[in-house]
Design an enzyme around this catalytic site. Structure first.
Site, PDB file in Angstrom:
ATOM      1  N   ASP A  26      -6.227   8.290  20.740  1.00  0.00           N
ATOM      2  CA  ASP A  26      -5.476   8.524  19.475  1.00  0.00           C
ATOM      3  C   ASP A  26      -5.528  10.099  18.945  1.00  0.00           C
ATOM      4  O   ASP A  26      -5.787  11.048  19.754  1.00  0.00           O
ATOM      5  CB  ASP A  26      -5.676   7.694  18.274  1.00  0.00           C
ATOM      6  N   HIS A  66      -4.987   9.323  11.626  1.00  0.00           N
ATOM      7  CA  HIS A  66      -4.342   8.212  11.973  1.00  0.00           C
ATOM      8  C   HIS A  66      -5.373   7.500  12.867  1.00  0.00           C
ATOM      9  O   HIS A  66      -5.465   6.144  12.690  1.00  0.00           O
ATOM     10  CB  HIS A  66      -2.976   8.857  12.919  1.00  0.00           C
ATOM     11  N   SER A 108       1.447   0.909  14.464  1.00  0.00           N
ATOM     12  CA  SER A 108       0.024   1.469  14.607  1.00  0.00           C
ATOM     13  C   SER A 108      -0.924   0.597  13.823  1.00  0.00           C
ATOM     14  O   SER A 108      -2.063   0.805  14.240  1.00  0.00           O
ATOM     15  CB  SER A 108      -0.094   3.004  14.060  1.00  0.00           C
TER      16      SER A 108
END
Length: 750
Positions: free
Chosen positions: A148, A185, A348
């Site tokens: 990620d 994220h 996600s």
């Protein structure tokens, strides 16, 4: 009295058991409230047990219920389980009396994290609190690699569960702290997978204890390249992390990425991926759903369901063949940058719930294969009618069902065989660590072949006596110390819990106990033991002198002096060369340090600068990725077998050596050298056109700070460079990097 998660101090009475069950309270198998037993005295009889010292019981005067049961205190320091077994064996115990253990019950394992209410919707939806009564994870269980934007390494709810390796930055080629998140994220995903649970801070992950690694291939704006993604898949596999979490997608089909995921599948790994947020049927439009839409058996593709209704989120992609299941992914609260938390939505956010489930399953039953873990997850979802045509299972993740099914697959527990007398004496199968004196410290034992700590639950004087006896120390005044008095050891598992010694055993491993897969403790409960000091022991004999170290299995050949030359390494008894791909100053420093030479200004020289190795020699190392701190070049992550030629044999100059000056290397002095076709025909001897193979067009290109050997594989026409490979050959702060990267436009699915 209700016992909540983390409480180990209160006594549960049988009278309250029915009421507690109505409030979702469950009994814990084989877990007793120590120090007391329950005795049923026949009606109209006098309790004679307290009057006979043989029974070692004292009447508390406390009645339990209305059926003649009384609570009695154990006075000889035996555990409740041992006392009940002893009384039942005594011929003098009245046959018309009944005796049993006062079993402990507690609430379902709801963590005490301050922001639990913010995550309870999603966690309750997947039955996580009930599942946590089976396991909350294992710090020595399966590691998760999160591919990620990186991980916030300093967040209070993450740092205790970050693997010591930290991670890898596939953008810069650096390991360690270079994986730190600059987007949030990846950190958000990490918090849902393995946020530290029950620590009075923030949130809790699906697994409270499993370790996570980060591999950063997405930049601060959330985009990245296919080549960097492939590097991450490979790096995670090399670290032995059998679960990767992939909350990213886009960019279309890539055979190279497909092949790399297949290599991880062949190594027994799971690739858990987000289905995408295009509200698309990725069966019909797979380009919108890669990598989730690849047809590998190791992929678990996850859609986003609403936490309150289980319906598909309006944005979530779907597919009866290519999406496996749904999980909560809307308004998920988790860790971000700094010390903060935030709500995020998307597939996600759904994917980490399934990733955490896989980590818990593998921690509970390490013997399962990747295919079995996937099967356990997919075969134990909650059916949702609105999802029946949108995914393979037609359902939403249920963590409790999955863990229950996994536990049924665990191999039966059997008593470990007695070790041969010539293996280890009892005193060598335990140790007292981190104490101020050798006879006190944190108890660590070798149990079922694994070193680990011991939980302090019910660990008292009798247990401490056995420990001291096993160590050959006096047993009088032995003492047990709870709550990690001598510090906790998070690097090993907790291998024993609820240890019930009579006090007469020769070693602690002979006492009844729960093993590492049954215990429910955390390392803040690591027990310590202090023994009386031994009689003054004789001074130990000095150790024999250490043998001289072996010569380093590395050498510099064909150089002008002993501090420079072509790098050759000895592997499996055979000398071989090293390819210059990605070989930079950090790698050169490791070579020089291994040779015992000055290394702080070490330099790498590519393209067989010191000549080519023998054609009969193998190339042992390719794509070396040293952090710079390793002791040996072969300790660095690298590829083998190599796809290089000996024309790419790398050389190294250790600081202080004399080699040709940079001006001696002939380079076209053209300021536009970065903007057009390379000048060379594959052998550096003039103009000409390469043919697109590895032996094709080559040129030496110079900038103000670094010199790169560049190989360009080129389509016809100016500007057709598809792939450029660089190898650093001038000292500098970072390893070699390509001047162009193939970019498929990957981005986050948030």
């Amino acid at each position: 009295m209700t016992a909540y998660a983390g409480s180990r101090c209160c006594h549960i009475m049988l009278l309250a058991f029915t009421l507690l069950l109505e409030d979702s309270i469950i009994a814990l198998a084989q877990r007793a409230k120590d120090g007391y037993v329950l005795v049923r005295v026949p009606e109209n009889s006098v309790n004679i047990l307290a009057e006979n010292s043989v029974f070692a019981l004292q009447d508390t005067g406390e009645s339990v219920g209305t059926q003649g049961w009384r609570k009695m205190k154990i006075t000889d320091r035996q555990s409740a389980v041992n006392k009940v077994n002893q009384l039942k064996r005594l011929n003098s115990f009245p046959s018309n009396y009944q005796v049993e253990v006062d079993w402990e019950v507690k609430a379902l394992a709801t963590p005490n994290d301050a922001l639990w209410s913010s995550i309870s919707g999603a966690m309750n939806r997947i039955s996580a609190p009930a599942a946590w009564d089976i396991t909350t994870g294992n710090a020595n269980g399966q590691t998760v690699c999160i591919i990620d934007t990186g991980i916030n390494l300093n967040h209070a709810d993450l740092r205790d569960n970050i693997h010591p390796t930290l991670g890898f930055n596939a953008i810069t080629g650096q390991a360690g702290s270079a994986v730190n998140d600059d987007n949030s994220h990846g950190s958000h995903c990490a918090g849902t997978i393995a946020g530290v649970g029950n620590n009075n801070v923030g949130v809790a992950g699906v697994s409270w204890r499993n370790k996570v690694l980060g591999c950063k291939f997405l930049t601060a704006d959330g985009s990245g390249s296919t080549s960097a993604a492939i590097q991450c898949v490979r790096w995670c596999r090399q670290q032995g992390a059998k679960i990767t979490s992939n909350s990213w997608g886009g960019g279309g089909y890539s055979q190279a990425l497909y092949d790399e995921i297949k290599a991880s599948q062949d190594a027994g790994h799971l690739f858990i991926a987000a289905a995408g947020n295009a509200n698309a049927n990725i069966d019909l439009n797979p380009d919108s759903g890669y990598p989730a839409a690849y047809d590998h058996a190791s992929i678990i593709a996850v859609g986003n369901s609403l936490p309150d209704t289980d319906a598909k989120s309006p944005s979530s992609s779907y597919g009866k063949s290519n999406v496996d299941l749904f999980a909560p992914g809307t308004n998920i609260y988790s860790t971000v940058l700094g010390s903060g938390y935030a709500l995020k939505s998307g597939t996600s956010m759904a994917t980490p719930h399934v990733t955490g489930a896989a980590a818990l399953i593998w921690s509970l039953v390490p013997s399962l294969t990747a295919a079995q873990v996937k099967s356990v997850i997919l075969n134990n979802t909650d059916a949702v009618s609105s999802l029946s045509t949108l995914c393979v299972t037609g359902g939403r993740l249920n963590l409790l069902k999955a863990l229950t099914a996994a536990r049924a697959l665990a191999p039966p527990q059997s008593a470990p065989p007695s070790p041969p007398s010539n293996v280890l004496p009892p005193s060598r199968t335990l140790r007292l660590a981190n104490g101020p004196k050798p006879w006190e410290g944190r108890l660590e034992v070798l149990y079922n072949g694994v070193w680990g700590t011991v939980c302090d639950d019910y660990f008292g004087f009798a247990n401490a006596q056995v420990v001291c006896r096993q160590l050959g120390l006096p047993t009088n005044n032995a003492q047990a110390w709870p709550w990690a008095k001598y510090g906790s050891n998070n690097s090993v598992p907790i291998v024993m819990d609820d240890v019930f010694c009579s006090g007469y055993e020769t070693k602690i491993q002979d006492c009844p106990a729960l093993n590492q897969y049954q215990q429910d403790c955390i390392h803040s409960e690591d027990v310590g033991v202090s023994c009386p000091p031994p009689p003054s022991p004789p001074s130990p004999s000095p150790p024999p002198p250490s043998p001289p170290p072996p010569p380093p299995a590395i050498r510099l050949m064909n150089g002008p002096n002993a501090t420079s030359g072509r790098v050759e390494v000895l592997k499996n008894g055979v000398w071989g060369t090293v390819c210059d791909d990605f070989f930079g100053s950090a790698d050169a420093m490791v070579v020089c340090r291994q040779l015992g030479l000055p290394w702080t200004q070490a330099t790498a020289l590519g393209w067989a600068y010191f000549g080519q190795g023998s054609s009969s020699m193998p190339i042992h190392v390719d794509d070396a990725m040293c952090a710079g701190s390793e002791a040996r070049l072969l300790d660095c992550p690298h590829s083998f077998p190599s796809d290089c030629f000996h024309s790419e044999d790398v050389g190294v100059v250790c600081s202080g050596s004399s080699v040709a000056s940079w001006s001696d290397i002939q380079i076209p002095d053209d300021s536009n050298q970065f903007n057009g076709k390379p000048n060379g025909n594959g052998n550096g001897n003039g103009n000409g056109n390469g043919n697109g193979s590895r032996g094709g067009r080559r040129a030496l290109t110079r900038s103000k700070t670094c010199l790169f050997a560049v190989e360009a594989l080129q389509h016809a026409g100016f500007g057709g460079v598809d792939y450029v490979k660089g190898a650093l050959v001038q000292p500098g702060p970072s390893r070699g990097q390509a001047s162009h990267m193939l970019h498929h436009g990957y981005h986050t699915w948030s």
